[in-house]
Design a protein around this motif. Structure first.
Motif, PDB file in Angstrom:
ATOM      1  N   PHE A   1      36.732  73.038  20.196  1.00 41.75           N
ATOM      2  CA  PHE A   1      37.126  72.051  21.201  1.00 41.75           C
ATOM      3  C   PHE A   1      36.845  70.656  20.640  1.00 41.75           C
ATOM      4  O   PHE A   1      36.210  70.504  19.590  1.00 41.75           O
ATOM      5  N   LEU A   2      37.324  69.641  21.343  1.00 39.96           N
ATOM      6  CA  LEU A   2      37.187  68.261  20.894  1.00 39.96           C
ATOM      7  C   LEU A   2      35.987  67.582  21.542  1.00 39.96           C
ATOM      8  O   LEU A   2      35.672  67.825  22.708  1.00 39.96           O
ATOM      9  N   GLY A   3      35.334  66.705  20.768  1.00 39.07           N
ATOM     10  CA  GLY A   3      34.270  65.865  21.281  1.00 39.07           C
ATOM     11  C   GLY A   3      34.684  64.408  21.233  1.00 39.07           C
ATOM     12  O   GLY A   3      35.686  64.050  20.614  1.00 39.07           O
ATOM     13  N   SER A   4      33.895  63.560  21.881  1.00 40.88           N
ATOM     14  CA  SER A   4      34.193  62.130  21.937  1.00 40.88           C
ATOM     15  C   SER A   4      33.379  61.357  20.912  1.00 40.88           C
ATOM     16  O   SER A   4      32.153  61.538  20.808  1.00 40.88           O
ATOM     17  N   VAL A   5      34.048  60.491  20.177  1.00 42.14           N
ATOM     18  CA  VAL A   5      33.358  59.621  19.219  1.00 42.14           C
ATOM     19  C   VAL A   5      32.351  58.733  19.947  1.00 42.14           C
ATOM     20  O   VAL A   5      31.294  58.387  19.403  1.00 42.14           O
ATOM     21  N   ARG A   6      32.639  58.388  21.194  1.00 46.47           N
ATOM     22  CA  ARG A   6      31.759  57.494  21.950  1.00 46.47           C
ATOM     23  C   ARG A   6      30.413  58.135  22.289  1.00 46.47           C
ATOM     24  O   ARG A   6      29.484  57.447  22.701  1.00 46.47           O
TER      25      ARG A   6
ATOM     26  N   TRP B   1      33.924  70.375  29.657  1.00 50.89           N
ATOM     27  CA  TRP B   1      33.294  69.980  28.406  1.00 50.89           C
ATOM     28  C   TRP B   1      33.082  68.471  28.327  1.00 50.89           C
ATOM     29  O   TRP B   1      32.086  68.001  27.778  1.00 50.89           O
ATOM     30  N   PHE B   2      34.026  67.690  28.862  1.00 44.63           N
ATOM     31  CA  PHE B   2      33.918  66.230  28.752  1.00 44.63           C
ATOM     32  C   PHE B   2      32.658  65.725  29.435  1.00 44.63           C
ATOM     33  O   PHE B   2      31.861  64.981  28.853  1.00 44.63           O
ATOM     34  N   THR B   3      32.450  66.135  30.673  1.00 45.08           N
ATOM     35  CA  THR B   3      31.310  65.649  31.437  1.00 45.08           C
ATOM     36  C   THR B   3      29.990  66.177  30.892  1.00 45.08           C
ATOM     37  O   THR B   3      28.998  65.455  30.801  1.00 45.08           O
ATOM     38  N   ALA B   4      29.966  67.448  30.512  1.00 41.41           N
ATOM     39  CA  ALA B   4      28.710  68.081  30.106  1.00 41.41           C
ATOM     40  C   ALA B   4      28.233  67.647  28.727  1.00 41.41           C
ATOM     41  O   ALA B   4      27.026  67.629  28.461  1.00 41.41           O
ATOM     42  N   LYS B   5      29.163  67.293  27.829  1.00 43.30           N
ATOM     43  CA  LYS B   5      28.796  67.094  26.434  1.00 43.30           C
ATOM     44  C   LYS B   5      29.015  65.687  25.890  1.00 43.30           C
ATOM     45  O   LYS B   5      28.602  65.409  24.756  1.00 43.30           O
ATOM     46  N   ASN B   6      29.646  64.812  26.629  1.00 42.07           N
ATOM     47  CA  ASN B   6      30.088  63.559  26.010  1.00 42.07           C
ATOM     48  C   ASN B   6      29.503  62.296  26.623  1.00 42.07           C
ATOM     49  O   ASN B   6      30.078  61.220  26.489  1.00 42.07           O
ATOM     50  N   ALA B   7      28.340  62.413  27.266  1.00 45.84           N
ATOM     51  CA  ALA B   7      27.664  61.206  27.735  1.00 45.84           C
ATOM     52  C   ALA B   7      27.275  60.346  26.533  1.00 45.84           C
ATOM     53  O   ALA B   7      27.059  60.854  25.423  1.00 45.84           O
TER      54      ALA B   7
END
Length: 326
Positions: free
Chosen positions: A139-144, A215-221
């Protein structure tokens, strides 16, 4: 502010490594040679640009490492930032055998009433089948979400089960699509350390059960992906399938596993990812996390907690957790 790395020298394999640093408010790419760093701004504006011609860059870096010319700094006087801003972040889930077996076996016992022996035997069979016939889960993660290896990790007020997941990560050095597995390792330029922090109780959406995970909310803070300290060229890591991954939480060892426990090896991950998305120089691929996360131990991150993480030959991270001040 990032913690000082001088409390524990971030030793790496090989004669040199790459990183991103800051001094007096100025960021710059740097070549790490022992306790000193050469400013590479005269070679490229950012570390990611160095991977556009990785074979040529590697030769140039080897020359510069032994050249007293240029601008050199003491590492201890610099802020060590996340070593690269990647074009994309690809993350592999459920990729360590013992970790997944533990999860499956626990589910078999609690939900289906199997004995411990039956549950583990069933889980082992499933992993054998998955390794033989299955495919990776990416899956994809956020650079931020990235932060530096000594930065504070900010724990959001939303959610309580903030968890660690230490991972070996690799940087792509040669573009490719539909890369054959036999050629995949030639596309790997360097390795680094990532800690894929996850808020477990925000992973599933009760209002959208049919969709499943968030995944966005759980992993990309912000700050949920401490990365670095350096990028160690693949040429200096002779066997990435035999590295030790170790994480300590407030001094207690929580994760301690070899990359041998991967279900799908690095070549398979690279090949599989490239079947969907063209991989480009500077992309970051995380390879999964072994057993021993907070959910396994029944403990989660709280303000003031300290995470010490290391992978053989890649250096050391130290992150202190703090509450979100908003």
């Amino acid at each position: 502010m990032p913690d000082s790395p001088t409390t524990r020298p971030p030793v790496h394999a090989g004669p040199f490594a790459l990183g991103t640093f800051a001094r007096d408010g100025r960021r710059f790419p740097g070549l790490v040679v022992g306790p000193r760093v050469r400013d590479l701004s005269d070679l490229a504006p950012a570390v990611r640009d160095l991977f556009d011609d990785w074979p040529g860059t590697l030769e140039r870096l080897a020359t510069l490492a032994g050249d007293p010319g240029g601008t050199w700094h003491e590492l201890a006087e610099l802020a060590v930032l996340a070593p690269i801003e990647p074009g994309q972040i690809l993350q592999s889930g459920a990729n360590y055998r013992r970790h997944v077996v533990d999860l499956v076996a626990a589910e078999r016992e609690s939900v289906h009433g199997a004995t411990q022996e039956e549950a583990r035997a069933d889980a082992e069979r499933m992993m054998d089948e998955r390794a033989r016939d299955g495919v990776p889960y990416i899956f994809l993660g956020s650079v931020r979400a990235m932060c530096g290896p000594y930065d504070q990790v900010i724990l959001p007020a939303e959610g309580e089960q903030h968890d660690w997941e230490l991972e070996l990560a690799l940087v792509i050095g040669r573009a490719g699509r539909h890369i054959p597995r036999a050629e995949a390792m030639s596309h790997v330029a360097a390795y680094t350390i990532c800690n894929d922090i996850t808020t477990r109780d925000r992973l599933y959406r009760p209002d959208l059960k049919a969709i499943g995970t968030d995944w966005f909310t759980a992993k990309n803070a912000d700050t949920f992906l401490p990365t670095g300290p350096f990028l160690v060229p693949a040429a200096f890591v002779p066997d990435p399938s035999d590295l030790r991954i170790t994480l300590r939480h407030n001094g207690a060892v929580r994760q301690d596993e070899s990359t041998k426990d991967m279900i799908f090896d690095i070549a398979t991950l690279v090949s599989y990812a490239s079947a969907t998305s063209t991989l480009r120089p500077g992309d970051l691929l995380l390879t999964g996390s072994p057993a021993g996360n907070g959910a396994h131990w029944g403990t989660f991150l709280r303000p003031g907690d300290v995470l010490d993480a290391e992978i053989t030959g890649l250096g050391h991270q130290r992150n202190t957790c703090t509450a979100d001040s908003q």
